[in-house]
Scaffold this active site. Sequence first.
Site, PDB file in Angstrom:
ATOM      1  N   SER A  23       5.450   9.127  11.279  1.00 32.73           N
ATOM      2  CA  SER A  23       6.771   8.323  11.130  1.00 32.73           C
ATOM      3  C   SER A  23       7.831   9.342  11.143  1.00 32.73           C
ATOM      4  CB  SER A  23       6.772   7.712   9.488  1.00 32.73           C
ATOM      5  OG  SER A  23       5.911   6.707   9.467  1.00 32.73           O
ATOM      6  N   ARG A  27      11.187   9.418  14.274  1.00 34.22           N
ATOM      7  CA  ARG A  27      12.493   9.487  13.718  1.00 34.22           C
ATOM      8  C   ARG A  27      13.242  10.654  14.238  1.00 34.22           C
ATOM      9  NH1 ARG A  27       9.515   6.077  10.724  1.00 34.22           N
ATOM     10  NH2 ARG A  27      10.671   4.328   9.533  1.00 34.22           N
ATOM     11  N   GLY A  95       3.924   0.242  17.055  1.00 29.89           N
ATOM     12  CA  GLY A  95       4.916  -0.733  16.433  1.00 29.89           C
ATOM     13  C   GLY A  95       6.248   0.136  15.860  1.00 29.89           C
ATOM     14  N   ARG A 123       1.623  -8.079  18.370  1.00 32.61           N
ATOM     15  CA  ARG A 123       2.497  -8.038  17.137  1.00 32.61           C
ATOM     16  C   ARG A 123       3.728  -8.557  17.228  1.00 32.61           C
ATOM     17  NH1 ARG A 123       1.527  -2.057  15.121  1.00 32.61           N
ATOM     18  NH2 ARG A 123       2.180  -3.029  13.212  1.00 32.61           N
ATOM     19  N   GLN A 170       9.890  -0.263   8.800  1.00 31.38           N
ATOM     20  CA  GLN A 170      10.431  -0.519  10.329  1.00 31.38           C
ATOM     21  C   GLN A 170      11.625  -1.437  10.596  1.00 31.38           C
ATOM     22  OE1 GLN A 170       6.481  -1.620  12.214  1.00 31.38           O
ATOM     23  NE2 GLN A 170       5.863   0.252  12.232  1.00 31.38           N
ATOM     24  N   ASP A 316      -0.675   1.852   4.834  1.00 30.89           N
ATOM     25  CA  ASP A 316      -1.530   2.467   5.967  1.00 30.89           C
ATOM     26  C   ASP A 316      -2.849   2.696   5.691  1.00 30.89           C
ATOM     27  OD1 ASP A 316       0.529   1.610   7.855  1.00 30.89           O
ATOM     28  OD2 ASP A 316       1.433   3.514   7.714  1.00 30.89           O
ATOM     29  N   LYS A 343      -1.223  -5.518  11.508  1.00 30.68           N
ATOM     30  CA  LYS A 343      -1.013  -4.109  11.821  1.00 30.68           C
ATOM     31  C   LYS A 343      -1.769  -3.611  13.450  1.00 30.68           C
ATOM     32  CE  LYS A 343       0.999  -2.477   8.430  1.00 30.68           C
ATOM     33  NZ  LYS A 343       2.340  -2.144   8.447  1.00 30.68           N
ATOM     34  N   ARG A 347      -6.502  -5.830  10.143  1.00 31.24           N
ATOM     35  CA  ARG A 347      -7.357  -4.763   9.251  1.00 31.24           C
ATOM     36  C   ARG A 347      -8.179  -5.284   8.371  1.00 31.24           C
ATOM     37  NH1 ARG A 347      -2.981  -0.036   9.547  1.00 31.24           N
ATOM     38  NH2 ARG A 347      -3.738   1.182  11.621  1.00 31.24           N
ATOM     39  N   ARG A 388      -7.069   3.643  12.616  1.00 32.03           N
ATOM     40  CA  ARG A 388      -7.403   4.013  11.026  1.00 32.03           C
ATOM     41  C   ARG A 388      -8.759   3.279  10.658  1.00 32.03           C
ATOM     42  NH1 ARG A 388      -3.014   6.826  10.080  1.00 32.03           N
ATOM     43  NH2 ARG A 388      -0.662   5.892  10.541  1.00 32.03           N
TER      44      ARG A 388
HETATM   45  C1  S3P Z   1       6.164   2.679   9.586  1.00 33.16           C
HETATM   46  C2  S3P Z   1       6.107   1.465   8.720  1.00 33.16           C
HETATM   47  C3  S3P Z   1       4.980   0.750   8.295  1.00 33.16           C
HETATM   48  C4  S3P Z   1       3.631   1.420   8.580  1.00 33.16           C
HETATM   49  C5  S3P Z   1       3.795   2.144   9.868  1.00 33.16           C
HETATM   50  C6  S3P Z   1       4.838   3.234   9.898  1.00 33.16           C
HETATM   51  C7  S3P Z   1       7.253   3.410   9.640  1.00 33.16           C
HETATM   52  O1  S3P Z   1       4.910  -0.471   8.908  1.00 33.16           O
HETATM   53  O2  S3P Z   1       2.719   0.638   8.531  1.00 33.16           O
HETATM   54  O3  S3P Z   1       2.689   2.644  10.371  1.00 33.16           O
HETATM   55  O4  S3P Z   1       7.571   4.577  10.380  1.00 33.16           O
HETATM   56  O5  S3P Z   1       8.505   2.920   9.422  1.00 33.16           O
HETATM   57  P1  S3P Z   1       5.819  -1.554   8.197  1.00 33.16           P
HETATM   58  O6  S3P Z   1       7.533  -1.355   8.297  1.00 33.16           O
HETATM   59  O7  S3P Z   1       5.466  -2.818   9.125  1.00 33.16           O
HETATM   60  O8  S3P Z   1       5.507  -1.783   7.055  1.00 33.16           O
END
Ligand code: S3P
Length: 434
Positions: A23, A27, A95, A123, A170, A316, A343, A347, A388
């Site tokens: 994450s 960013r 994603g 997705r 996200q 996660d 996801k 999952r 995962r």
């Molecule tokens: C993430 C947010 C989560 C997480 C993903 C990473 C992020 O997703 O499951 O692996 O980096 O902002 P969601 O925002 O769909 O919950």
Amino acid sequence: MSDWLSATAGPLHGEVRVPGDKSISHRAVMLAALAEGTSRISGFLEGEDTRATARAFAQMGVRIEAPQPSERIVHGVGLRGLRAPTGPIDCGNAGTGMRLLAGLLAGQAFDSTLIGDESLSRRPMYRVTGPLEAMGVRIESASNGLPPLKIRGNSELRGIDYEPPIASAQVKSAVLLAGLYAHGETLVREPHPTRDYTESMLSAFGWPIEFGPGWAKLSGNHRLRALDIEVPADFSSAAFFIVAATLVPGSEIILRDVGINPRRTGLLHALRAMGADIQGANTRAVGGEPVADLVVRHAPLHGIEVPLELVPDMIDEFPILFIAAAAANGTTRVRGAAELRIKESDRIAVMAEGLRELGIRVEETPDGAVIEGGKFSSGEAESAGDHRCAMSFAVAGLLARERVRIRDCANVATSFPGFMDLANGCGFRLERTP
Ligand code: S3P
């Protein structure tokens, strides 16, 4: 297709430094690209997901050097300095990459198209395109709001006061990144606090932003100033080792430099409630993020009802929690986790099916599962191309009667390149099938 074999193994020992946080790596590249000046990112995750994000910015004219593995030097082009990409931007399996980029591309003076692999193309994107369209951008998607996304950039976006119906970092991040380009204020109020990396990193890059658990507010058209970033080890990658050392008798593992942001560490609370022995040591701040070394010793587990309020903080970690539950004494119940169905794979279904193949009794529910602790038999588990799930079944193999064959493991490289070597280094017996 790449399959793995994971065989029964004795105690696990050693010190492990898992790769950088996914994450944060996404960013860091995004904000460094939009900053003025040169930023150095160390501990960058060399995963396929985060490399795809770096490639996306290279496609839009940002010079990114990789002087050595896990390091990037990003020559920022400023908030309005991106160039129209020459072709579609391929987010691969990510994603996070696609949803955050959608927010950031909404406010550009050019059009762009985001595409992804087979899993990402299934997705839902409406959760981000909905609020972004309300801010003034037009986004065309495939039927049912699925990728590809064709973004008709609009450099005159309007700020928004948005309450997402689901707790999603996200979605929050996509709206905030669009808000950088919007007139007026953008406010996001979450139904439950989620990881706050976008907010804290924006602040560190010098953008005026106010935020607290569950909310964030910023206004558009300020500047980002280049920043050097140190990425901590990814808690979600450490999780496989935490559970492995907990489950295998006689084990003791130290995990170095793990990011322990409270919005990520729900699994620690769940495992401790199940009886796990996990100690944090040397707790410190790295680049504004809490980091610790985690010392994990084997302990017998018992089943629990996973508290609802922990779910977003361990979203996660459910694949590996399912393995812990399957090896625990008694029953574990998971509720309130319907997000798991959308996801990288469904999952709940993938883990339930794989565990049943390994002799564990699991009842699926629409938003979770009921798992009866038992003994893993040998067998085959299908990971459905989900990184995962693949690594979780590799942990199950440690306790199986003989060994577990895990199907379709290539995507482990999206988040955890080098998993097999690190795992074998502390006592797993994991190999690729010939
Ligand atoms: C993430 C947010 C989560 C997480 C993903 C990473 C992020 O997703 O499951 O692996 O980096 O902002 P969601 O925002 O769909 O919950």
